[in-house]
Design a protein around this motif. Structure first.
Motif, PDB file in Angstrom:
ATOM      1  N   UNK A   1     -78.303 -14.420  31.498  1.00  0.00           N
ATOM      2  CA  UNK A   1     -77.226 -13.435  31.354  1.00  0.00           C
ATOM      3  C   UNK A   1     -77.454 -12.580  30.110  1.00  0.00           C
ATOM      4  N   UNK A   2     -77.907 -13.191  29.032  1.00  0.00           N
ATOM      5  CA  UNK A   2     -78.176 -12.431  27.801  1.00  0.00           C
ATOM      6  C   UNK A   2     -79.272 -11.396  28.043  1.00  0.00           C
TER       7      UNK A   2
ATOM      8  N   UNK B   1     -80.977  -5.693  28.845  1.00  0.00           N
ATOM      9  CA  UNK B   1     -81.635  -4.687  29.675  1.00  0.00           C
ATOM     10  C   UNK B   1     -80.644  -3.638  30.160  1.00  0.00           C
ATOM     11  N   UNK B   2     -79.469  -4.083  30.501  1.00  0.00           N
ATOM     12  CA  UNK B   2     -78.458  -3.131  30.975  1.00  0.00           C
ATOM     13  C   UNK B   2     -78.006  -2.199  29.864  1.00  0.00           C
ATOM     14  N   UNK B   3     -77.833  -2.742  28.663  1.00  0.00           N
ATOM     15  CA  UNK B   3     -77.411  -1.907  27.535  1.00  0.00           C
ATOM     16  C   UNK B   3     -78.467  -0.868  27.176  1.00  0.00           C
TER      17      UNK B   3
ATOM     18  N   UNK C   1     -76.647   2.641  34.995  1.00  0.00           N
ATOM     19  CA  UNK C   1     -76.694   1.328  35.665  1.00  0.00           C
ATOM     20  C   UNK C   1     -75.636   1.281  36.755  1.00  0.00           C
ATOM     21  N   UNK C   2     -75.983   1.166  37.996  1.00  0.00           N
ATOM     22  CA  UNK C   2     -77.351   1.091  38.524  1.00  0.00           C
ATOM     23  C   UNK C   2     -78.064   2.441  38.443  1.00  0.00           C
ATOM     24  N   UNK C   3     -79.383   2.435  38.402  1.00  0.00           N
ATOM     25  CA  UNK C   3     -80.128   3.683  38.313  1.00  0.00           C
ATOM     26  C   UNK C   3     -79.922   4.549  39.542  1.00  0.00           C
ATOM     27  N   UNK C   4     -80.049   5.867  39.404  1.00  0.00           N
ATOM     28  CA  UNK C   4     -79.914   6.761  40.565  1.00  0.00           C
ATOM     29  C   UNK C   4     -80.948   6.408  41.640  1.00  0.00           C
TER      30      UNK C   4
ATOM     31  N   UNK D   1     -85.886  -2.753  36.174  1.00  0.00           N
ATOM     32  CA  UNK D   1     -84.991  -3.770  35.603  1.00  0.00           C
ATOM     33  C   UNK D   1     -83.790  -4.077  36.492  1.00  0.00           C
ATOM     34  N   UNK D   2     -83.274  -3.077  37.181  1.00  0.00           N
ATOM     35  CA  UNK D   2     -82.092  -3.295  38.033  1.00  0.00           C
ATOM     36  C   UNK D   2     -82.399  -4.318  39.135  1.00  0.00           C
ATOM     37  N   UNK D   3     -83.464  -4.075  39.886  1.00  0.00           N
ATOM     38  CA  UNK D   3     -83.828  -5.002  40.950  1.00  0.00           C
ATOM     39  C   UNK D   3     -84.305  -6.342  40.421  1.00  0.00           C
ATOM     40  N   UNK D   4     -85.072  -6.305  39.340  1.00  0.00           N
ATOM     41  CA  UNK D   4     -85.611  -7.548  38.789  1.00  0.00           C
ATOM     42  C   UNK D   4     -84.505  -8.474  38.293  1.00  0.00           C
ATOM     43  N   UNK D   5     -83.545  -7.913  37.557  1.00  0.00           N
ATOM     44  CA  UNK D   5     -82.466  -8.755  37.032  1.00  0.00           C
ATOM     45  C   UNK D   5     -81.541  -9.235  38.141  1.00  0.00           C
ATOM     46  N   UNK D   6     -81.324  -8.385  39.141  1.00  0.00           N
ATOM     47  CA  UNK D   6     -80.462  -8.801  40.257  1.00  0.00           C
ATOM     48  C   UNK D   6     -81.052 -10.018  40.963  1.00  0.00           C
ATOM     49  N   UNK D   7     -82.312  -9.913  41.368  1.00  0.00           N
ATOM     50  CA  UNK D   7     -82.912 -11.009  42.121  1.00  0.00           C
ATOM     51  C   UNK D   7     -83.147 -12.248  41.261  1.00  0.00           C
ATOM     52  N   UNK D   8     -83.363 -12.056  39.974  1.00  0.00           N
ATOM     53  CA  UNK D   8     -83.544 -13.214  39.102  1.00  0.00           C
ATOM     54  C   UNK D   8     -82.247 -13.987  38.930  1.00  0.00           C
ATOM     55  N   UNK D   9     -81.172 -13.275  38.598  1.00  0.00           N
ATOM     56  CA  UNK D   9     -79.888 -13.934  38.373  1.00  0.00           C
ATOM     57  C   UNK D   9     -79.330 -14.525  39.662  1.00  0.00           C
ATOM     58  N   UNK D  10     -79.232 -13.693  40.681  1.00  0.00           N
ATOM     59  CA  UNK D  10     -78.624 -14.150  41.932  1.00  0.00           C
ATOM     60  C   UNK D  10     -79.538 -15.151  42.637  1.00  0.00           C
TER      61      UNK D  10
END
Length: 213
Positions: A55-56, A61-63, A68-71, A146-155
């Motif tokens: 989460x950190x 990455x989001x900050x 966010x989410x990217x266009x 980063x958007x896709x990477x963090x989504x699939x990693x967390x979820x």
């Protein structure tokens, strides 16, 4: 835990005792935890730190992103996942009721609540899998940035924990159906409850961070 009920007097005048539904062997020392429960708590502490790290990294990455989410990236299904969140929370409630049935000595209720917790958890995981397939079809992938990477990693990490929890739930459920005295698996059921409630409790945090904020 061990409880012994007085059953009467034998023909030789000696008291006869009957092991209660919760008899599981020698009574542990007062104030001590079974090894399985203690081990589960230590494991969950490590898992809490694991998710805190994920989460950190997500927040950093989001900050650092301009948008966010990217266009051009597909939007996440907030409403569907919100309903699916309610399904998982109901699974956690069912697990609590299973433990209450165990402590109350109701074998039938124990099996029913365990089955309900397992079924609801399976529904949650199936819906999440369907959601992933749709998002992949819309072009959201791990390589999407980063958007896709963090989504699939967390979820994905949470999904693997749900899958592991379902395997444990199925094992406990099968044992409860095979045994005439499922109270003998009380420690296993309590350890399973701790893990499952952790999995259930982590999800609303991920849902709010990833889907809603």
């Amino acid at each position: 835990m061990r409880e012994v009920a007085f059953a009467g007097i034998s023909g030789r005048g000696e008291p006869v005792h009957r092991a209660s539904w919760f008899a599981t062997g020698p009574a542990p020392a007062r104030g001590t935890l079974p090894n399985a429960i203690l081990g589960t708590l230590i494991f969950l502490g490590a898992e809490a730190m694991f998710f805190a790290g994920l989460i950190s990294a997500y927040l950093v990455l989001r900050a650092g992103s301009l948008a966010w989410p990217p266009p051009g990236q597909p939007r996440l299904p907030v409403a569907l996942t919100g309903a699916n969140t309610a399904v998982l929370l109901c699974s956690g409630f069912a697990m609590q009721r299973a433990l209450a049935a165990l402590r109350g000595g109701s074998v039938v209720a124990l099996r029913r609540w365990l089955a309900a917790a397992t079924a609801l958890g399976a529904i949650f995981l199936a819906v999440q899998g369907t959601e992933w397939i749709r998002l992949l079809g819309y072009g959201l992938r791990v390589t999407s940035g980063p958007y896709g990477a963090t989504f699939y990693t967390l979820i994905g990490a949470h999904g693997l924990h749900v899958l592991g929890g379902l395997l444990v739930l199925l094992t406990v459920l099968v044992q409860a159906h095979r045994s005439e005295l499922p109270g003998r698996q009380r420690t296993a059921i309590e350890a399973c409850r701790l893990y499952w409630l952790f999995v259930v409790g982590v999800w609303p945090v991920l849902y709010l961070l990833v889907y809603c904020i």
